[in-house]
Every structure is written in structure tokens, then in C-alpha cells.
Scaffold this motif. Structure first.
Motif, mmCIF file in Angstrom:
data_model
loop_
_atom_site.group_PDB
_atom_site.id
_atom_site.type_symbol
_atom_site.label_atom_id
_atom_site.label_comp_id
_atom_site.label_asym_id
_atom_site.label_seq_id
_atom_site.Cartn_x
_atom_site.Cartn_y
_atom_site.Cartn_z
ATOM 1 N N UNK A 139 0.740 -1.219 0.190
ATOM 2 C CA UNK A 139 -0.144 0.211 0.005
ATOM 3 C C UNK A 139 0.928 1.084 -0.035
ATOM 4 N N UNK A 140 0.404 2.388 -0.919
ATOM 5 C CA UNK A 140 1.045 3.558 -0.692
ATOM 6 C C UNK A 140 0.180 4.679 -1.051
ATOM 7 N N UNK A 141 -0.287 5.627 0.104
ATOM 8 C CA UNK A 141 -1.115 6.531 0.083
ATOM 9 C C UNK A 141 -0.606 7.734 0.787
ATOM 10 N N UNK A 142 -1.548 8.773 0.334
ATOM 11 C CA UNK A 142 -1.265 10.202 1.057
ATOM 12 C C UNK A 142 -2.437 10.347 1.925
ATOM 13 N N UNK A 143 -2.322 10.686 3.206
ATOM 14 C CA UNK A 143 -3.278 10.778 4.282
ATOM 15 C C UNK A 143 -2.823 11.886 5.057
ATOM 16 N N UNK A 144 -3.648 12.477 6.104
ATOM 17 C CA UNK A 144 -3.322 13.413 6.960
ATOM 18 C C UNK A 144 -2.354 12.584 8.333
ATOM 19 N N UNK A 145 -1.569 13.259 8.768
ATOM 20 C CA UNK A 145 -0.643 12.771 9.705
ATOM 21 C C UNK A 145 -1.361 12.540 11.019
ATOM 22 N N UNK A 146 -1.419 11.286 11.691
ATOM 23 C CA UNK A 146 -2.127 10.954 12.819
ATOM 24 C C UNK A 146 -1.262 11.796 14.044
ATOM 25 N N UNK A 147 -1.830 12.126 14.913
ATOM 26 C CA UNK A 147 -1.147 12.990 15.924
ATOM 27 C C UNK A 147 0.126 12.548 16.364
ATOM 28 N N UNK A 148 0.447 11.354 16.751
ATOM 29 C CA UNK A 148 1.731 10.942 17.292
ATOM 30 C C UNK A 148 2.851 10.716 15.990
ATOM 31 N N UNK A 149 2.406 10.408 15.062
ATOM 32 C CA UNK A 149 3.200 10.556 13.647
ATOM 33 C C UNK A 149 3.662 12.038 13.536
ATOM 34 N N UNK A 150 2.622 12.973 13.607
ATOM 35 C CA UNK A 150 3.106 14.311 13.261
ATOM 36 C C UNK A 150 3.998 14.727 14.219
ATOM 37 N N UNK A 151 3.815 14.396 15.602
ATOM 38 C CA UNK A 151 4.777 14.751 16.671
ATOM 39 C C UNK A 151 6.112 14.411 16.377
ATOM 40 N N UNK A 152 6.172 13.210 15.991
ATOM 41 C CA UNK A 152 7.824 12.405 15.603
ATOM 42 C C UNK A 152 8.269 12.972 14.547
ATOM 43 N N UNK A 153 7.510 13.555 13.452
ATOM 44 C CA UNK A 153 8.097 14.092 12.275
ATOM 45 C C UNK A 153 8.263 15.728 12.338
ATOM 46 N N UNK A 154 7.828 16.430 13.546
ATOM 47 C CA UNK A 154 7.728 17.579 13.754
ATOM 48 C C UNK A 154 7.135 18.274 12.676
ATOM 49 N N UNK A 155 6.024 17.819 12.646
ATOM 50 C CA UNK A 155 5.078 18.625 11.576
ATOM 51 C C UNK A 155 3.453 18.671 12.301
ATOM 52 N N UNK A 156 2.568 19.444 11.588
ATOM 53 C CA UNK A 156 1.419 19.643 12.391
ATOM 54 C C UNK A 156 0.650 18.327 11.943
ATOM 55 N N UNK A 157 -0.241 18.301 13.112
ATOM 56 C CA UNK A 157 -1.420 17.248 12.907
ATOM 57 C C UNK A 157 -2.462 17.505 11.888
ATOM 58 N N UNK A 158 -2.571 16.372 10.921
ATOM 59 C CA UNK A 158 -3.351 16.674 9.951
ATOM 60 C C UNK A 158 -2.527 17.115 8.574
ATOM 61 N N UNK A 159 -1.265 17.355 8.788
ATOM 62 C CA UNK A 159 -0.370 17.789 7.499
ATOM 63 C C UNK A 159 -0.268 16.524 6.542
ATOM 64 N N UNK A 160 -0.033 16.572 5.479
ATOM 65 C CA UNK A 160 0.078 15.502 4.526
ATOM 66 C C UNK A 160 1.120 14.796 4.684
ATOM 67 N N UNK A 161 1.110 13.271 4.699
ATOM 68 C CA UNK A 161 2.275 12.174 4.887
ATOM 69 C C UNK A 161 2.170 11.456 3.685
ATOM 70 N N UNK A 162 3.097 10.630 3.475
ATOM 71 C CA UNK A 162 3.028 9.361 2.450
ATOM 72 C C UNK A 162 3.081 8.222 3.579
ATOM 73 N N UNK A 163 1.886 7.553 3.333
ATOM 74 C CA UNK A 163 2.033 6.023 4.187
ATOM 75 C C UNK A 163 2.363 4.972 3.315
#
Length: 263
Positions: A126-150
Motif C-alpha cells: 500500500x502507498x497512499x497520501x493521508x493526514x498525519x496522525x497526531x503521534x506521527x506528526x509529533x515524531x516528524x515535527x509537523x502539524x497534526x493533519x499535515x500531508x504524509x505518505x504512508x
């Protein structure tokens, strides 16, 4: 990786050994070779010398920074120990790259119990773009809901599925990353990130624990439900200690083991 200290030197001016503190702050001091190391890191980060390229000789760098060759050598010694540059006898010093054979096992510590380590076969699920979950956003130092590639994939060794991984990457950096590109690319994934997205993984922080396989993971790894697995959660960083990947893997260890060399 060491970040640049506050008492840096001007690349065009003679270097000095101590920094000067700003008014109202405590004085800080940095060894001269550390200042040179920081300047070399700036050149690596800016792309002045690309991965795999030869960097200037110690003599040339000493002239550039107006310091002794020994000071430059000590700075490069540290960069080499941190796998940021590679010395090659009789050829010079090169910017490290994830395309080198030895680099492919720097971030994969799962080793076979017998035989030589070798690259895994990848099955991209699977490869998809989605909004960053809160914990992932914290670890990536981005805003919760910002775009991430999963990305979700299974890695197999000698035909045996061994690792189930889920990855999250900042969407702003990895624009255009698709399942098709990952499937057609035959080199290491970090090599793809380095070549096509200008992002080189410098270091990683991992948390390891034992877990039991749930039904979904057990099916993917072809093991029984509740089989003991190794859970490895990793955050990888590029230059400037910027987090650019969150990776969570579940490892079979019936014929492999996790190896970490301490020094």
C-alpha cells in the motif's frame, strides 16, 4: 550527528578556537576541529558536494578554512566515524551514499543466523497520501493533519516473509512518491529517497520490544497467531537533525537476529 555550535567561524576568515558569547549569555567554546566539521556539514547539507562525490582534499580544505591540515583531518575523522563521508585509500574522501553495498545494512540490523546478509525482496502492499496522525506528526515535527505518505510493505529473505513495515514520510518532501515508483525501483529505498527526493538519512533512533503477532500480521508473515515478534519503531533524521521518516516494523526472528555493534 553533531549540530553546528553557536561559535562558528567565517569560511573565508582564519578560524579561532573559542567562540564569543552574545551579551547576556554564557560564553561557549568549541574545539577548532568541531567548527571545521560544522562548516563541512553545511556544505554537505547545501548540496555543494553530492552523495558519492569526491570532496576537496585535506590540503584544499585547510587552505579554504585557513587552518592546519591536522585540524581538517580530525574533523573528517569524526565525519567518517559517523558514516557521513567515506575514505578510500589512494582515491580521497567521498560523500557517503545509500547506494553503497555496505550502507544498505547500516539501518537494517536484522541479520541471518547463518550465511551472509543480503538484500530483501520487497512486496509493496500500500502507498497512499493521508493526514498525519497526531503521534506521527509529533515524531516528524509537523502539524497534526499535515500531508504524509504512508507505505506498507513486506520484506522477504530467500522467499520467506520476514518483516512487515509501515512508514510515514512528510508529504511536502516526498511529492510524487507512488507505489509504481517504489515497485520499479530496484535499489535500496533510502537510495531512492537520496537520489530522487534529495533526502539522505543520517541517523536513526529506535525502540525495540517483544510483541505477539496479531492475526493480520501472522497471515502476512506466514506464522501462527501470537507468534513472538520483534517490534522496531524508528525515527530517521537527515542533516540538521530533522526527522524525515517514522518506520514501524515487525520482525520474525526464528532464523534472524537483531545485531547492533557498540563502540
Amino acid at each position: 550527528m553533531s549540530s553546528a555550535t553557536s561559535n562558528t567561524i567565517n569560511p573565508g576568515a582564519p578560524a579561532t578556537g573559542a567562540g564569543v558569547a552574545a551579551p547576556g549569555t554564557s560564553p561557549t567554546f568549541s574545539p577548532l576541529y568541531q567548527q571545521i566539521k560544522s562548516l563541512i556539514l553545511q556544505s554537505l547539507q547545501s548540496g555543494e558536494w553530492k552523495p558519492g562525490e569526491l570532496i576537496p582534499s585535506e590540503v584544499e580544505l585547510a587552505n579554504r578554512f585557513k587552518v592546519s591540515q591536522g585540524t581538517v583531518r580530525k574533523a573528517i575523522d569524526e565525519l567518517s566515524a559517523e558514516n557521513l563521508v567515506v575514505r578510500r585509500q589512494g582515491k580521497g574522501t567521498f560523500v557517503a551514499t545509500h547506494h553503497e553495498a555496505r550502507a544498505q545494512f547500516r539501518f537494517l540490523r536484522l541479520m541471518p543466523d547463518t550465511g551472509e546478509p543480503h538484500s530483501a525482496d520487497n512486496n509493496i502492499l500500500e502507498v497512499k497520501r493521508l493526514r498525519a496522525p497526531a503521534e506521527v506528526a509529533r515524531q516528524l515535527d509537523i502539524k497534526s493533519g499535515d500531508s504524509v505518505v504512508f507505505i506498507k510493505r513486506v520484506q522477504s529473505f530467500d522467499g520467506a516473509p520476514t518483516i512487515v513495515e509501515e512508514l510515514w514520510l512528510p508529504g511536502a518532501i516526498f511529492k510524487g512518491l507512488t507505489a509504481e515508483r517504489l515497485v520499479e525501483y530496484k535499489g535500496p529505498m533510502y537510495g531512492l529517497f537520496e537520489t530522487e527526493f534529495g533526502t539522505r538519512m543520517i541517523r536513526a533512533s529506535e525502540r525495540i520490544r517483544a510483541v505477539a503477532a496479531d492475526e493480520s500480521t501472522a497471515e502476512l508473515l506466514n506464522v501462527a497467531h501470537n507468534t513472538p515478534l520483534l517490534s522496531v519503531e524508528r525515527v530517521s533524521y537527515t542533516y540538521g537533525d530533522k526527522p524525515v521518516e517514522v518506520r514501524r516494523g515487525l520482525y520474525r526472528t526464528d532464523s534472524h537476529h537483531y545485531q547492533n555493534d557498540l563502540s
